[in-house]
Design a protein around this motif. Structure first.
Motif, short mmCIF file in Angstrom:
data_model
loop_
_atom_site.label_atom_id
_atom_site.label_comp_id
_atom_site.label_asym_id
_atom_site.label_seq_id
_atom_site.Cartn_x
_atom_site.Cartn_y
_atom_site.Cartn_z
N GLU A 9 0.84 -1.20 0.00
CA GLU A 9 0.00 0.00 0.00
C GLU A 9 0.88 1.26 0.00
OE1 GLU A 9 -2.95 -0.09 3.12
OE2 GLU A 9 -3.33 -2.22 2.72
N HIS A 10 1.95 1.23 0.77
CA HIS A 10 2.87 2.37 0.81
C HIS A 10 3.55 2.56 -0.54
CE1 HIS A 10 2.35 3.05 5.06
NE2 HIS A 10 2.64 1.79 5.32
N LEU A 11 3.85 1.47 -1.20
CA LEU A 11 4.48 1.55 -2.52
C LEU A 11 3.55 2.19 -3.55
CD1 LEU A 11 7.06 0.79 -4.00
CD2 LEU A 11 6.07 -1.45 -4.43
N ILE A 12 2.29 1.81 -3.54
CA ILE A 12 1.31 2.42 -4.44
C ILE A 12 1.16 3.90 -4.11
CG2 ILE A 12 -1.14 2.48 -5.08
CD1 ILE A 12 0.27 0.16 -6.35
N ALA A 16 1.88 7.07 -6.53
CA ALA A 16 0.86 8.09 -6.76
C ALA A 16 1.38 9.48 -6.38
CB ALA A 16 -0.39 7.77 -5.96
N GLU A 17 2.17 9.55 -5.30
CA GLU A 17 2.74 10.84 -4.88
C GLU A 17 3.74 11.37 -5.89
OE1 GLU A 17 4.33 9.95 -1.03
OE2 GLU A 17 2.35 10.04 -0.07
N ASN A 18 4.37 10.49 -6.64
CA ASN A 18 5.35 10.90 -7.63
C ASN A 18 4.77 10.94 -9.05
OD1 ASN A 18 8.11 11.24 -6.31
ND2 ASN A 18 7.32 9.36 -5.38
N LEU A 19 3.46 10.87 -9.15
CA LEU A 19 2.81 10.88 -10.45
C LEU A 19 3.12 12.15 -11.23
CD1 LEU A 19 1.01 9.22 -12.27
CD2 LEU A 19 -0.97 10.30 -11.20
N GLN A 77 -0.23 -0.08 -13.87
CA GLN A 77 -0.73 0.40 -15.16
C GLN A 77 -1.96 1.28 -14.96
OE1 GLN A 77 -1.04 -3.37 -17.18
NE2 GLN A 77 1.01 -3.17 -18.05
N GLU A 78 -2.76 1.00 -13.95
CA GLU A 78 -3.90 1.86 -13.64
C GLU A 78 -3.42 3.23 -13.17
OE1 GLU A 78 -7.43 1.44 -13.67
OE2 GLU A 78 -6.80 -0.13 -15.06
N VAL A 79 -2.45 3.25 -12.27
CA VAL A 79 -1.94 4.51 -11.73
C VAL A 79 -1.28 5.33 -12.84
CG1 VAL A 79 -0.25 5.54 -10.15
CG2 VAL A 79 -1.65 3.63 -9.38
N LEU A 80 -0.55 4.66 -13.72
CA LEU A 80 0.22 5.35 -14.76
C LEU A 80 -0.44 5.33 -16.14
CD1 LEU A 80 3.75 3.97 -13.77
CD2 LEU A 80 2.83 6.25 -13.30
N SER A 81 -1.72 5.02 -16.18
CA SER A 81 -2.39 4.81 -17.48
C SER A 81 -2.23 5.97 -18.46
CB SER A 81 -3.87 4.50 -17.27
OG SER A 81 -4.52 5.61 -16.65
N SER A 82 -2.19 7.17 -17.98
CA SER A 82 -2.12 8.33 -18.88
C SER A 82 -0.74 8.53 -19.50
CB SER A 82 -2.55 9.60 -18.15
OG SER A 82 -1.65 9.88 -17.10
N VAL A 83 0.27 7.83 -18.96
CA VAL A 83 1.64 8.05 -19.46
C VAL A 83 2.34 6.78 -19.93
CG1 VAL A 83 1.97 10.11 -18.04
CG2 VAL A 83 2.66 7.87 -17.14
N GLN A 92 12.19 9.52 -14.59
CA GLN A 92 11.15 8.51 -14.44
C GLN A 92 11.77 7.12 -14.30
OE1 GLN A 92 9.11 9.32 -18.07
NE2 GLN A 92 7.88 10.98 -17.21
N ALA A 93 12.83 6.87 -15.06
CA ALA A 93 13.51 5.58 -14.99
C ALA A 93 14.07 5.34 -13.60
CB ALA A 93 14.62 5.51 -16.05
N GLU A 94 14.58 6.39 -12.96
CA GLU A 94 15.11 6.24 -11.60
C GLU A 94 14.01 5.83 -10.63
OE1 GLU A 94 17.31 9.67 -10.26
OE2 GLU A 94 18.43 9.76 -12.15
N ILE A 95 12.85 6.48 -10.73
CA ILE A 95 11.72 6.14 -9.85
C ILE A 95 11.26 4.70 -10.13
CG2 ILE A 95 9.27 6.62 -9.38
CD1 ILE A 95 10.97 8.62 -8.02
N ILE A 96 11.15 4.34 -11.40
CA ILE A 96 10.72 2.99 -11.75
C ILE A 96 11.71 1.96 -11.23
CG2 ILE A 96 10.35 1.41 -13.70
CD1 ILE A 96 9.13 3.84 -15.20
N ASN A 97 13.00 2.21 -11.38
CA ASN A 97 14.01 1.29 -10.83
C ASN A 97 13.86 1.15 -9.32
OD1 ASN A 97 15.65 0.16 -12.91
ND2 ASN A 97 16.55 2.17 -13.25
#
Length: 116
Positions: A9-12, A16-19, A77-83, A92-97
């Motif tokens: 939950e914290h990860l999601i 979301a906070e870094n959207l 994919q739901e959280v990031l659907s627009s991008v 973005q790659a750093e956050i994803i890693n």
């Protein structure tokens, strides 16, 4: 295994906070992968590493992990659907890693709990 844990939950929430980072225009990485492609690759790499490191995992454990990873990918994919189709930037790659490493960490802890 991990989806029902507070750490997930914290990860999601972290994602979301870094959207806003994903909504900003930036310079795409040279490999020109989309956010969705890069996300899938990073998580897949970490899950492969997880399964390689934990040789004690049985097939049923691995199946549970794969099902949970499918659920995680769906949530992300739901959280990031627009991008998802936009080219990923270095930031973005750093956050994803980081997120992929945190996912692996959640599974590492869950695997450790299985065998304690």
């Amino acid at each position: 295994m991990v989806i029902d844990k507070p750490g997930y939950e914290h990860l999601i929430q972290f994602l979301a906070e870094n959207l806003s980072l994903f909504e900003q225009a930036g310079t795409p990485r040279l490999d020109n992968k989309s956010v969705g492609e890069f996300l899938e690759e990073c998580i897949a790499e970490q899950i492969i590493q997880l399964c390689t490191q934990h040789t004690e995992l049985e097939m049923n454990h691995r199946s549970v992990i794969i099902r949970e990873v499918d659920g995680i990918m769906y949530d992300f994919q739901e959280v990031l659907s627009s991008v998802l189709e936009k080219p990923v930037t270095e930031e973005q790659a750093e956050i994803i890693n980081e997120v992929a490493l945190l996912i692996k960490n959640l599974f590492d802890n869950a695997v450790a709990d299985l065998f304690d």
